[in-house]
Design a protein around this motif. Structure first.
Motif, PDB file in Angstrom:
ATOM      1  N   ARG A 140       0.817  -1.211   0.000  1.00 15.83           N
ATOM      2  CA  ARG A 140       0.000   0.000   0.000  1.00 15.83           C
ATOM      3  C   ARG A 140       0.856   1.269   0.000  1.00 15.83           C
ATOM      4  O   ARG A 140       0.369   2.339  -0.343  1.00 15.83           O
ATOM      5  N   ASP A 141       2.127   1.165   0.389  1.00 17.54           N
ATOM      6  CA  ASP A 141       3.001   2.333   0.439  1.00 17.54           C
ATOM      7  C   ASP A 141       3.852   2.508  -0.811  1.00 17.54           C
ATOM      8  O   ASP A 141       4.542   3.516  -0.952  1.00 17.54           O
ATOM      9  N   ARG A 142       3.807   1.574  -1.716  1.00 18.96           N
ATOM     10  CA  ARG A 142       4.664   1.645  -2.902  1.00 18.96           C
ATOM     11  C   ARG A 142       4.324   2.816  -3.811  1.00 18.96           C
ATOM     12  O   ARG A 142       5.206   3.449  -4.379  1.00 18.96           O
ATOM     13  N   ALA A 143       3.056   3.134  -3.944  1.00 23.07           N
ATOM     14  CA  ALA A 143       2.665   4.272  -4.782  1.00 23.07           C
ATOM     15  C   ALA A 143       3.218   5.575  -4.223  1.00 23.07           C
ATOM     16  O   ALA A 143       3.663   6.441  -4.970  1.00 23.07           O
ATOM     17  N   THR A 144       3.222   5.703  -2.912  1.00 30.53           N
ATOM     18  CA  THR A 144       3.765   6.904  -2.277  1.00 30.53           C
ATOM     19  C   THR A 144       5.265   7.016  -2.522  1.00 30.53           C
ATOM     20  O   THR A 144       5.779   8.094  -2.812  1.00 30.53           O
ATOM     21  N   VAL A 145       5.958   5.888  -2.416  1.00 26.59           N
ATOM     22  CA  VAL A 145       7.403   5.886  -2.653  1.00 26.59           C
ATOM     23  C   VAL A 145       7.699   6.253  -4.099  1.00 26.59           C
ATOM     24  O   VAL A 145       8.568   7.091  -4.376  1.00 26.59           O
ATOM     25  N   LEU A 146       6.976   5.661  -5.031  1.00 26.73           N
ATOM     26  CA  LEU A 146       7.209   5.963  -6.442  1.00 26.73           C
ATOM     27  C   LEU A 146       6.880   7.414  -6.777  1.00 26.73           C
ATOM     28  O   LEU A 146       7.571   8.052  -7.571  1.00 26.73           O
ATOM     29  N   ARG A 147       5.826   7.956  -6.161  1.00 27.76           N
ATOM     30  CA  ARG A 147       5.476   9.365  -6.376  1.00 27.76           C
ATOM     31  C   ARG A 147       6.583  10.277  -5.848  1.00 27.76           C
ATOM     32  O   ARG A 147       6.945  11.270  -6.477  1.00 27.76           O
ATOM     33  N   ALA A 148       7.146   9.940  -4.695  1.00 24.75           N
ATOM     34  CA  ALA A 148       8.237  10.740  -4.126  1.00 24.75           C
ATOM     35  C   ALA A 148       9.483  10.681  -4.999  1.00 24.75           C
ATOM     36  O   ALA A 148      10.147  11.708  -5.225  1.00 24.75           O
ATOM     37  N   VAL A 149       9.793   9.513  -5.522  1.00 21.86           N
ATOM     38  CA  VAL A 149      10.947   9.382  -6.421  1.00 21.86           C
ATOM     39  C   VAL A 149      10.712  10.190  -7.693  1.00 21.86           C
ATOM     40  O   VAL A 149      11.622  10.874  -8.181  1.00 21.86           O
ATOM     41  N   ALA A 150       9.497  10.152  -8.219  1.00 22.34           N
ATOM     42  CA  ALA A 150       9.186  10.936  -9.420  1.00 22.34           C
ATOM     43  C   ALA A 150       9.309  12.429  -9.145  1.00 22.34           C
ATOM     44  O   ALA A 150       9.807  13.183  -9.994  1.00 22.34           O
ATOM     45  N   ASP A 151       8.888  12.881  -7.963  1.00 19.48           N
ATOM     46  CA  ASP A 151       9.029  14.298  -7.610  1.00 19.48           C
ATOM     47  C   ASP A 151      10.495  14.708  -7.526  1.00 19.48           C
ATOM     48  O   ASP A 151      10.864  15.796  -7.973  1.00 19.48           O
ATOM     49  N   VAL A 152      11.322  13.840  -6.964  1.00 19.59           N
ATOM     50  CA  VAL A 152      12.750  14.142  -6.889  1.00 19.59           C
ATOM     51  C   VAL A 152      13.354  14.218  -8.282  1.00 19.59           C
ATOM     52  O   VAL A 152      14.130  15.129  -8.590  1.00 19.59           O
ATOM     53  N   LEU A 153      13.003  13.281  -9.143  1.00 16.43           N
ATOM     54  CA  LEU A 153      13.536  13.297 -10.502  1.00 16.43           C
ATOM     55  C   LEU A 153      13.077  14.539 -11.265  1.00 16.43           C
ATOM     56  O   LEU A 153      13.851  15.134 -12.017  1.00 16.43           O
ATOM     57  N   ARG A 154      11.825  14.945 -11.074  1.00 19.77           N
ATOM     58  CA  ARG A 154      11.355  16.176 -11.714  1.00 19.77           C
ATOM     59  C   ARG A 154      12.106  17.391 -11.197  1.00 19.77           C
ATOM     60  O   ARG A 154      12.425  18.304 -11.956  1.00 19.77           O
ATOM     61  N   ALA A 155      12.372  17.419  -9.901  1.00 21.68           N
ATOM     62  CA  ALA A 155      13.104  18.552  -9.322  1.00 21.68           C
ATOM     63  C   ALA A 155      14.540  18.612  -9.854  1.00 21.68           C
ATOM     64  O   ALA A 155      15.036  19.690 -10.159  1.00 21.68           O
ATOM     65  N   VAL A 156      15.152  17.460  -9.977  1.00 20.26           N
ATOM     66  CA  VAL A 156      16.515  17.431 -10.514  1.00 20.26           C
ATOM     67  C   VAL A 156      16.514  17.848 -11.980  1.00 20.26           C
ATOM     68  O   VAL A 156      17.398  18.585 -12.431  1.00 20.26           O
ATOM     69  N   HIS A 157      15.532  17.403 -12.706  1.00 19.37           N
ATOM     70  CA  HIS A 157      15.448  17.728 -14.133  1.00 19.37           C
ATOM     71  C   HIS A 157      15.008  19.166 -14.359  1.00 19.37           C
ATOM     72  O   HIS A 157      15.249  19.737 -15.407  1.00 19.37           O
ATOM     73  N   GLY A 158      14.323  19.738 -13.372  1.00 17.62           N
ATOM     74  CA  GLY A 158      13.947  21.141 -13.476  1.00 17.62           C
ATOM     75  C   GLY A 158      12.483  21.391 -13.787  1.00 17.62           C
ATOM     76  O   GLY A 158      12.095  22.512 -14.049  1.00 17.62           O
ATOM     77  N   ARG A 159      11.675  20.373 -13.759  1.00 21.46           N
ATOM     78  CA  ARG A 159      10.238  20.543 -14.035  1.00 21.46           C
ATOM     79  C   ARG A 159       9.449  20.335 -12.754  1.00 21.46           C
ATOM     80  O   ARG A 159       9.767  19.490 -11.933  1.00 21.46           O
ATOM     81  N   ARG A 160       8.393  21.097 -12.627  1.00 20.90           N
ATOM     82  CA  ARG A 160       7.477  20.947 -11.502  1.00 20.90           C
ATOM     83  C   ARG A 160       6.101  20.636 -12.051  1.00 20.90           C
ATOM     84  O   ARG A 160       5.813  20.872 -13.220  1.00 20.90           O
ATOM     85  N   ARG A 161       5.219  20.125 -11.199  1.00 24.03           N
ATOM     86  CA  ARG A 161       3.845  19.829 -11.622  1.00 24.03           C
ATOM     87  C   ARG A 161       3.085  21.100 -11.869  1.00 24.03           C
ATOM     88  O   ARG A 161       3.148  22.087 -11.335  1.00 24.03           O
TER      89      ARG A 161
END
Length: 56
Positions: free
Chosen positions: A35-56
């Motif tokens: 049940r926590d895997r989606a949260t972990v994947l969302r957090a990793v995606a947010d970090v990758l977006r921040a590193v790449h320079g894009r925000r939601r």
């Protein structure tokens, strides 16, 4: 540096970053429940977006 080195350095850097990303996600997913895997994947995606320079 010659032309070959100019082409290979960015490719090698991208390969290293991609490998580290896969290892980090694997380590994060190992310690979570299903049940926590989606949260972990969302957090990793947010970090990758921040590193790449894009925000939601």
């Amino acid at each position: 540096m010659d032309v070959t080195a100019w082409a290979l350095v960015p490719v090698a850097a991208l390969l290293i970053v991609a490998t580290m990303t896969v290892l980090i996600v694997g380590m994060a997913m190992k310690g979570t429940t299903s049940r926590d895997r989606a949260t972990v994947l969302r957090a990793v995606a947010d970090v990758l977006r921040a590193v790449h320079g894009r925000r939601r």
